[in-house]
Design an enzyme around this catalytic site. Structure first.
Site, PDB file in Angstrom:
ATOM      1  N   LYS A   1     -10.423 -42.355  38.423  1.00 58.77           N
ATOM      2  CA  LYS A   1     -10.186 -43.906  39.402  1.00 58.77           C
ATOM      3  C   LYS A   1     -11.103 -44.794  37.686  1.00 58.77           C
ATOM      4  CE  LYS A   1     -12.271 -47.537  41.366  1.00 58.77           C
ATOM      5  NZ  LYS A   1     -13.637 -48.128  41.108  1.00 58.77           N
ATOM      6  N   ASN A   2     -12.227 -44.659  37.226  1.00 57.71           N
ATOM      7  CA  ASN A   2     -13.249 -45.509  36.222  1.00 57.71           C
ATOM      8  C   ASN A   2     -12.260 -45.139  34.944  1.00 57.71           C
ATOM      9  OD1 ASN A   2     -14.420 -46.114  38.356  1.00 57.71           O
ATOM     10  ND2 ASN A   2     -16.741 -45.078  38.121  1.00 57.71           N
TER      11      ASN A   2
ATOM     12  N   ARG B   1     -13.073 -55.239  41.393  1.00 57.46           N
ATOM     13  CA  ARG B   1     -13.496 -55.291  40.094  1.00 57.46           C
ATOM     14  C   ARG B   1     -14.010 -55.761  38.762  1.00 57.46           C
ATOM     15  NH1 ARG B   1     -18.566 -56.781  38.715  1.00 57.46           N
ATOM     16  NH2 ARG B   1     -19.884 -55.469  37.569  1.00 57.46           N
TER      17      ARG B   1
ATOM     18  N   CYS C   1     -17.002 -55.499  45.436  1.00 59.00           N
ATOM     19  CA  CYS C   1     -16.756 -54.326  46.293  1.00 59.00           C
ATOM     20  C   CYS C   1     -18.335 -53.693  47.346  1.00 59.00           C
ATOM     21  CB  CYS C   1     -16.934 -53.165  45.470  1.00 59.00           C
ATOM     22  SG  CYS C   1     -18.220 -53.040  44.380  1.00 59.00           S
TER      23      CYS C   1
ATOM     24  N   ARG D   1     -22.888 -57.121  41.583  1.00 57.65           N
ATOM     25  CA  ARG D   1     -22.853 -55.922  40.457  1.00 57.65           C
ATOM     26  C   ARG D   1     -22.433 -57.123  38.911  1.00 57.65           C
ATOM     27  NH1 ARG D   1     -19.308 -50.786  40.119  1.00 57.65           N
ATOM     28  NH2 ARG D   1     -18.583 -52.118  41.991  1.00 57.65           N
TER      29      ARG D   1
ATOM     30  N   ILE E   1     -21.758 -59.651  35.744  1.00 49.63           N
ATOM     31  CA  ILE E   1     -20.752 -59.047  34.501  1.00 49.63           C
ATOM     32  C   ILE E   1     -21.238 -59.959  32.979  1.00 49.63           C
ATOM     33  CG2 ILE E   1     -18.264 -58.902  35.879  1.00 49.63           C
ATOM     34  CD1 ILE E   1     -17.560 -61.508  34.472  1.00 49.63           C
TER      35      ILE E   1
END
Length: 188
Positions: free
Chosen positions: A65-66, A135, A159, A164, A166
């Site tokens: 996925k990443n 995200r 999420c 988180r 950026i």
């Protein structure tokens, strides 16, 4: 199952199962000696590794996925058609596809392949209703900035893991000479 100071295996549950038969009160060490097999202990659970013959075959490794969520926005840096194989079928990929189509890219998908033609995309503000879906939408900041030297998009979605930020990405853009401006949730 525990191991004492001398390395002797102790069975804390005195039941041994072999071929659907249960042997109560048989120590694990005796059972292992009988089977001449090994075991593995993972997170407090003991799994016996019993080979009944030679093993062969193939497995298919699932797409990451990443990797996919980074490669798909990066495809707009190419003026040629880009094919990405082994892409997982997840909602993040659907959201990235929506952003690509919004920008004018032609995209097609089959089970595990994504084909992207970004030769006719145009740079326009990515609206909050789209960018907030995932995200990873902030990857389009880098790709559009690299292709057009200008990008406008709303803050990416969150999420369940929690906040988180950026900010390191934004600092990276500034270190490379970009001017970053934030107006409410819009980055320019």
């Amino acid at each position: 199952v525990t191991r004492d100071e001398d390395g002797i295996i102790r069975n804390t549950t005195p039941i041994f199962k072999y071929k659907d038969d249960y042997y109560p009160n048989l120590s694990l060490k005796v059972a292992l000696d009988i089977l001449k097999k090994d075991y593995v202990n993972v997170f407090g659970y003991t799994y016996f590794v019993v080979a009944t013959g030679s093993m062969s075959g193939t497995i298919e490794v699932a797409g990451a996925k990443n990797s996919a969520v980074a490669l798909i926005p990066a495809a707009i840096l190419s003026s040629e058609v880009v094919e990405i194989d082994n892409v997982p079928n997840i909602s993040d990929i659907d959201a990235l596809e929506e952003i690509l189509k919004f920008l004018g890219a032609k995209i097609s998908r089959n089970e595990k392949k994504v084909i992207i033609d970004s030769s006719c995309i145009f740079n326009r503000e990515i609206p909050e209703k789209i960018s907030s879906k995932l995200r990873a939408s902030y990857y389009f900041m880098s790709a559009l900035l690299g292709r057009y030297k200008h990008v406008e998009m709303y803050f990416p979605g969150g999420c369940s893991i929690g906040a988180r930020p950026i900010n390191l990405h934004l600092k990276g853009f500034e270190a490379l000479g970009a001017k970053v401006e934030e107006k409410e949730n819009l980055f320019i």
